[in-house]
Design an enzyme around this catalytic site. Structure first.
Site, PDB file in Angstrom:
ATOM      1  N   TYR A  13       0.730  -1.248   0.154  1.00 23.12           N
ATOM      2  CA  TYR A  13       0.129  -0.134  -0.111  1.00 23.12           C
ATOM      3  C   TYR A  13       1.042   1.236  -0.070  1.00 23.12           C
ATOM      4  N   ILE A  14       1.562   1.446   1.143  1.00 24.69           N
ATOM      5  CA  ILE A  14       2.407   2.659   1.244  1.00 24.69           C
ATOM      6  C   ILE A  14       3.568   2.953  -0.086  1.00 24.69           C
ATOM      7  N   ASN A  34       8.008 -10.014  -1.860  1.00 22.56           N
ATOM      8  CA  ASN A  34       7.787 -11.449  -2.010  1.00 22.56           C
ATOM      9  C   ASN A  34       6.290 -11.613  -2.273  1.00 22.56           C
ATOM     10  N   SER A  38       0.445  -8.575  -0.879  1.00 22.27           N
ATOM     11  CA  SER A  38       0.409  -7.765  -2.548  1.00 22.27           C
ATOM     12  C   SER A  38       0.307  -8.733  -3.648  1.00 22.27           C
ATOM     13  N   ALA A  84       8.953  -3.422   3.862  1.00 29.90           N
ATOM     14  CA  ALA A  84       8.568  -4.979   3.994  1.00 29.90           C
ATOM     15  C   ALA A  84       8.549  -5.150   5.189  1.00 29.90           C
ATOM     16  N   ASN A 102       9.786 -12.561  10.414  1.00 27.21           N
ATOM     17  CA  ASN A 102       9.463 -11.808   9.190  1.00 27.21           C
ATOM     18  C   ASN A 102      10.354 -10.096   9.378  1.00 27.21           C
ATOM     19  N   SER A 127       5.903   3.424  13.332  1.00 29.92           N
ATOM     20  CA  SER A 127       4.743   3.544  13.566  1.00 29.92           C
ATOM     21  C   SER A 127       4.429   4.596  14.759  1.00 29.92           C
ATOM     22  N   TYR A 152       3.494  -7.216  16.649  1.00 31.17           N
ATOM     23  CA  TYR A 152       3.523  -6.288  15.772  1.00 31.17           C
ATOM     24  C   TYR A 152       4.254  -5.048  16.127  1.00 31.17           C
ATOM     25  N   LYS A 156       8.478  -2.673  15.700  1.00 32.56           N
ATOM     26  CA  LYS A 156       8.836  -1.451  15.426  1.00 32.56           C
ATOM     27  C   LYS A 156       9.651  -1.047  16.194  1.00 32.56           C
ATOM     28  N   ASN A 182      -2.149   7.258  10.851  1.00 34.94           N
ATOM     29  CA  ASN A 182      -2.882   6.705  10.270  1.00 34.94           C
ATOM     30  C   ASN A 182      -3.113   6.739   8.757  1.00 34.94           C
TER      31      ASN A 182
HETATM   32  P1  NAD Z   1       1.690  -3.872   2.856  1.00 37.30           P
HETATM   33  O1  NAD Z   1       1.186  -5.057   3.703  1.00 37.30           O
HETATM   34  O2  NAD Z   1       0.562  -2.902   1.981  1.00 37.30           O
HETATM   35  O3  NAD Z   1       3.034  -3.733   2.372  1.00 37.30           O
HETATM   36  C1  NAD Z   1       3.864  -4.369   2.827  1.00 37.30           C
HETATM   37  C2  NAD Z   1       4.761  -5.006   1.653  1.00 37.30           C
HETATM   38  O4  NAD Z   1       5.913  -5.935   1.940  1.00 37.30           O
HETATM   39  C3  NAD Z   1       3.643  -6.169   0.859  1.00 37.30           C
HETATM   40  O5  NAD Z   1       3.847  -5.869  -0.514  1.00 37.30           O
HETATM   41  C4  NAD Z   1       4.405  -7.522   1.407  1.00 37.30           C
HETATM   42  O6  NAD Z   1       4.176  -8.388   0.318  1.00 37.30           O
HETATM   43  C5  NAD Z   1       5.946  -7.139   1.471  1.00 37.30           C
HETATM   44  N1  NAD Z   1       6.553  -8.095   2.511  1.00 37.30           N
HETATM   45  C6  NAD Z   1       6.292  -8.526   3.691  1.00 37.30           C
HETATM   46  N2  NAD Z   1       7.278  -9.316   4.272  1.00 37.30           N
HETATM   47  C7  NAD Z   1       8.277  -9.546   3.099  1.00 37.30           C
HETATM   48  C8  NAD Z   1       9.333 -10.171   3.121  1.00 37.30           C
HETATM   49  N3  NAD Z   1       9.862 -10.928   4.074  1.00 37.30           N
HETATM   50  N4  NAD Z   1      10.230 -10.017   2.035  1.00 37.30           N
HETATM   51  C9  NAD Z   1       9.781  -9.200   0.885  1.00 37.30           C
HETATM   52  N5  NAD Z   1       8.618  -8.660   1.059  1.00 37.30           N
HETATM   53  C10 NAD Z   1       7.616  -8.570   2.001  1.00 37.30           C
HETATM   54  O7  NAD Z   1       1.774  -2.696   4.189  1.00 37.30           O
HETATM   55  P2  NAD Z   1       1.632  -1.018   4.165  1.00 37.30           P
HETATM   56  O8  NAD Z   1       0.595  -0.608   4.885  1.00 37.30           O
HETATM   57  O9  NAD Z   1       2.020  -0.478   2.761  1.00 37.30           O
HETATM   58  O10 NAD Z   1       2.802  -0.956   5.234  1.00 37.30           O
HETATM   59  C11 NAD Z   1       4.186  -0.525   4.889  1.00 37.30           C
HETATM   60  C12 NAD Z   1       5.198  -0.565   6.368  1.00 37.30           C
HETATM   61  O11 NAD Z   1       4.723   0.514   6.893  1.00 37.30           O
HETATM   62  C13 NAD Z   1       5.096  -1.657   7.088  1.00 37.30           C
HETATM   63  O12 NAD Z   1       6.471  -1.685   7.459  1.00 37.30           O
HETATM   64  C14 NAD Z   1       4.136  -1.563   8.197  1.00 37.30           C
HETATM   65  O13 NAD Z   1       4.344  -2.132   9.116  1.00 37.30           O
HETATM   66  C15 NAD Z   1       4.264  -0.020   8.329  1.00 37.30           C
HETATM   67  N6  NAD Z   1       3.082   0.770   8.742  1.00 37.30           N
HETATM   68  C16 NAD Z   1       2.010   0.899   8.155  1.00 37.30           C
HETATM   69  C17 NAD Z   1       0.932   1.584   8.697  1.00 37.30           C
HETATM   70  C18 NAD Z   1      -0.471   1.290   8.017  1.00 37.30           C
HETATM   71  O14 NAD Z   1      -1.366   1.565   8.737  1.00 37.30           O
HETATM   72  N7  NAD Z   1      -0.663   0.923   6.742  1.00 37.30           N
HETATM   73  C19 NAD Z   1       1.069   2.170   9.726  1.00 37.30           C
HETATM   74  C20 NAD Z   1       2.334   2.462  10.373  1.00 37.30           C
HETATM   75  C21 NAD Z   1       3.604   1.647   9.798  1.00 37.30           C
HETATM   76  C1  UD1 Z   2      -4.551   0.339  14.263  1.00 38.14           C
HETATM   77  C2  UD1 Z   2      -3.345  -0.557  15.013  1.00 38.14           C
HETATM   78  C3  UD1 Z   2      -1.830  -0.001  14.897  1.00 38.14           C
HETATM   79  C4  UD1 Z   2      -1.737   0.474  13.274  1.00 38.14           C
HETATM   80  C5  UD1 Z   2      -2.743   1.398  12.847  1.00 38.14           C
HETATM   81  C6  UD1 Z   2      -2.665   1.827  11.591  1.00 38.14           C
HETATM   82  C7  UD1 Z   2      -4.448  -1.695  16.768  1.00 38.14           C
HETATM   83  C8  UD1 Z   2      -4.561  -2.058  18.450  1.00 38.14           C
HETATM   84  N1  UD1 Z   2      -3.589  -0.745  16.353  1.00 38.14           N
HETATM   85  O1  UD1 Z   2      -4.613   1.300  15.072  1.00 38.14           O
HETATM   86  O2  UD1 Z   2      -0.824  -0.488  15.454  1.00 38.14           O
HETATM   87  O3  UD1 Z   2      -0.323   1.331  13.537  1.00 38.14           O
HETATM   88  O4  UD1 Z   2      -4.071   0.323  12.900  1.00 38.14           O
HETATM   89  O5  UD1 Z   2      -2.491   0.583  10.518  1.00 38.14           O
HETATM   90  O6  UD1 Z   2      -5.112  -2.424  15.889  1.00 38.14           O
HETATM   91  N2  UD1 Z   2     -12.830   1.718  14.599  1.00 38.14           N
HETATM   92  C9  UD1 Z   2     -13.895   1.364  14.466  1.00 38.14           C
HETATM   93  N3  UD1 Z   2     -14.608   0.450  13.520  1.00 38.14           N
HETATM   94  C10 UD1 Z   2     -13.900  -0.383  12.776  1.00 38.14           C
HETATM   95  C11 UD1 Z   2     -12.531  -0.133  12.944  1.00 38.14           C
HETATM   96  C12 UD1 Z   2     -12.114   0.676  13.585  1.00 38.14           C
HETATM   97  O7  UD1 Z   2     -14.578   2.090  15.327  1.00 38.14           O
HETATM   98  O8  UD1 Z   2     -14.343  -1.323  12.067  1.00 38.14           O
HETATM   99  C13 UD1 Z   2     -12.214   2.668  15.105  1.00 38.14           C
HETATM  100  C14 UD1 Z   2     -10.968   2.349  16.156  1.00 38.14           C
HETATM  101  O9  UD1 Z   2     -11.630   2.223  17.474  1.00 38.14           O
HETATM  102  C15 UD1 Z   2     -10.203   3.480  16.403  1.00 38.14           C
HETATM  103  C16 UD1 Z   2     -10.197   3.925  14.980  1.00 38.14           C
HETATM  104  O10 UD1 Z   2     -11.414   3.753  14.099  1.00 38.14           O
HETATM  105  O11 UD1 Z   2     -10.408   4.364  17.113  1.00 38.14           O
HETATM  106  C17 UD1 Z   2      -9.225   3.655  13.988  1.00 38.14           C
HETATM  107  O12 UD1 Z   2      -8.877   2.303  13.756  1.00 38.14           O
HETATM  108  P1  UD1 Z   2      -7.724   1.748  12.904  1.00 38.14           P
HETATM  109  O13 UD1 Z   2      -8.073   2.140  11.572  1.00 38.14           O
HETATM  110  O14 UD1 Z   2      -7.874   0.218  13.317  1.00 38.14           O
HETATM  111  O15 UD1 Z   2      -6.453   2.242  13.647  1.00 38.14           O
HETATM  112  P2  UD1 Z   2      -5.639   2.356  15.200  1.00 38.14           P
HETATM  113  O16 UD1 Z   2      -6.570   1.772  15.911  1.00 38.14           O
HETATM  114  O17 UD1 Z   2      -5.007   3.640  15.300  1.00 38.14           O
END
Ligand code: NAD
Ligand code: UD1
Length: 339
Positions: A13-14, A34, A38, A84, A102, A127, A152, A156, A182
């Site tokens: 995604y990101i 890998n 995705s 990743a 992982n 995060s 998880y 981080k 978020n």
């Molecule tokens: P995502 O799952 O969409 O993307 C992660 C990608 O990494 C995927 O394409 C997956 O196939 C790949 N991957 C995972 N393990 C791998 C490995 N061992 N080797 C090669 N590729 C691998 O997730 P995202 O939302 O794009 O998140 C990207 C990063 O940002 C992650 O590190 C995640 O923890 C961090 N992050 C995401 C959020 C969020 O809300 N999306 C919030 C805070 C931090």
């Molecule tokens: C979650 C993860 C956090 C991660 C972040 C972004 C947990 C405890 N934390 O946080 O580690 O970095 O996502 O990916 O899971 N909500 C509803 N209904 C729903 C889903 C969510 O009301 O069906 C509310 C939740 O209570 C929260 C807000 O929406 O208040 C956001 O939720 P979510 O998108 O899951 O993000 P975080 O809770 O911030």
């Protein structure tokens, strides 16, 4: 000369939005992924947006032999953006060793290869989860970290420490630790976006799937928090703004090789769950079916960022209005259903 950047997890995604931003800024991107969470179709979306196909190495970053081979082919890279990782909080509780293996082995391998091939700059996806339920809001980068509440989150916290120690040991290595709040939304083209597998855990994908009729009803987790309207508050950051921040972080490191730096990436504005729902309804014209349910265990009442350090040092700030972000998520939802 065009600089090459290795983007691990670039099909995610990101990572996919960041690949677009890098290519549009003139960088060459090579993706290591890998495809565990995705699909290679994402490369088509990226190519349609930018007109450039990123190089793609389908490798698992935990596989040292494979990653060594891939780094040796791309030893000319100026930096690595390391996305990743596995990211499902609930799954990490039931499969802790899978998550630690992982996320941490991938990071260790990437760092070892960067040192082995003299690649100087790493941007790491951290995060806001590292702050836990912070005592003071908004959180700043020097706000004390709280023990992580899931494996998880722990990957981080540990990942940040591993990078700090590696940078301290290797004077040629620099890092930016980016603490995302978020991330939401999709590319305005509707060609790439978030594709959660199964039932979404995060709020916005649940909202768009409910509006699209894939889910019957959104559960709003709790209306009795100690917040102005009783709903939880988060800092929702547009994924395209987030992508731009990676570019700023890379440029900053390339011009100021200063060891480790850490940045909050958020808007600086807390938005409640109900405010997000109402803004979604207004922006898209969709009426959302929702009900108030019990609190979700482990949820923190409120968190939002002080992003001023990123603005001061990186020259970056969030720009996309929330309503545009929600529209982009809805566009992606409707477009991806037609595929
Ligand atoms: P995502 O799952 O969409 O993307 C992660 C990608 O990494 C995927 O394409 C997956 O196939 C790949 N991957 C995972 N393990 C791998 C490995 N061992 N080797 C090669 N590729 C691998 O997730 P995202 O939302 O794009 O998140 C990207 C990063 O940002 C992650 O590190 C995640 O923890 C961090 N992050 C995401 C959020 C969020 O809300 N999306 C919030 C805070 C931090
Ligand atoms: C979650 C993860 C956090 C991660 C972040 C972004 C947990 C405890 N934390 O946080 O580690 O970095 O996502 O990916 O899971 N909500 C509803 N209904 C729903 C889903 C969510 O009301 O069906 C509310 C939740 O209570 C929260 C807000 O929406 O208040 C956001 O939720 P979510 O998108 O899951 O993000 P975080 O809770 O911030």
């Amino acid at each position: 000369m065009t600089q090459k950047i290795i983007v691990t997890g670039g099909c995610g995604y990101i990572g996919s939005h960041t690949t677009v931003a890098l290519q549009q800024a003139g960088f060459n991107v090579v993706i290591f992924d890998n495809l565990v969470n995705s699909s290679a179709d994402v490369i088509t979306g990226i190519t349609q947006i930018t007109g450039i196909s990123p190089e793609f190495e389908q490798i698992d970053c935990t596989d040292l032999t494979a990653i060594r081979d891939a780094f040796s082919r791309h030893r000319d890279a100026a930096g690595v953006i390391h996305f990743a990782a596995l990211k499902a909080v609930g799954e990490s509780v039931s499969k802790p060793t899978e998550y630690y293996r992982n996320n941490l082995v991938s990071l260790l391998n990437v760092l070892d290869m960067m040192v082995a091939f003299n690649i100087p700059n790493i941007v790491f996806s951290s995060s806001a989860t590292v702050y836990g339920d912070a005592d003071n809001l908004p959180v700043r980068e020097d706000t004390p970290l709280k023990p992580a509440t899931s494996p998880y989150g722990q990957t981080k916290v540990i990942g940040e420490s591993i990078i700090r120690d590696a940078v301290a040991a290797h004077p040629g290595l620099n890092s930016c630790l980016l603490r995302y709040f978020n991330p939401i939304g999709a590319h305005p083209s509707g060609l790439i976006g978030e594709s959660p597998s199964g039932i979404p855990n995060n709020l916005l994908p649940y909202i768009t799937q409910t509006a699209a009729g894939i889910r019957e009803c959104l559960s709003v987790f709790g209306d009795d928090y100690d917040t102005p309207d009783g709903f939880c508050i988060r800092d929702y950051i547009d994924v395209n703004d987030l992508a731009a921040a990676h570019l700023s972080a890379l440029r900053y490191m390339i011009s100021h090789p200063t060891g480790t730096d850490v940045f909050n990436l958020g808007t600086g504005r807390g938005v409640s769950v109900m405010e997000l729902i109402k803004t979604f309804e207004q922006a898209t014209g969709q009426k959302l079916n929702y009900k108030i349910t019990a609190r979700r265990p482990g949820d923190i009442p409120a968190i939002w960022a002080d992003p001023s350090r990123a603005e001061r040092l990186l020259g970056w700030r969030a720009r996309v209005p929330l309503s545009d972000t929600l529209l982009s998520a809805w566009r992606w939802q409707t477009k991806s259903m037609k595929k």
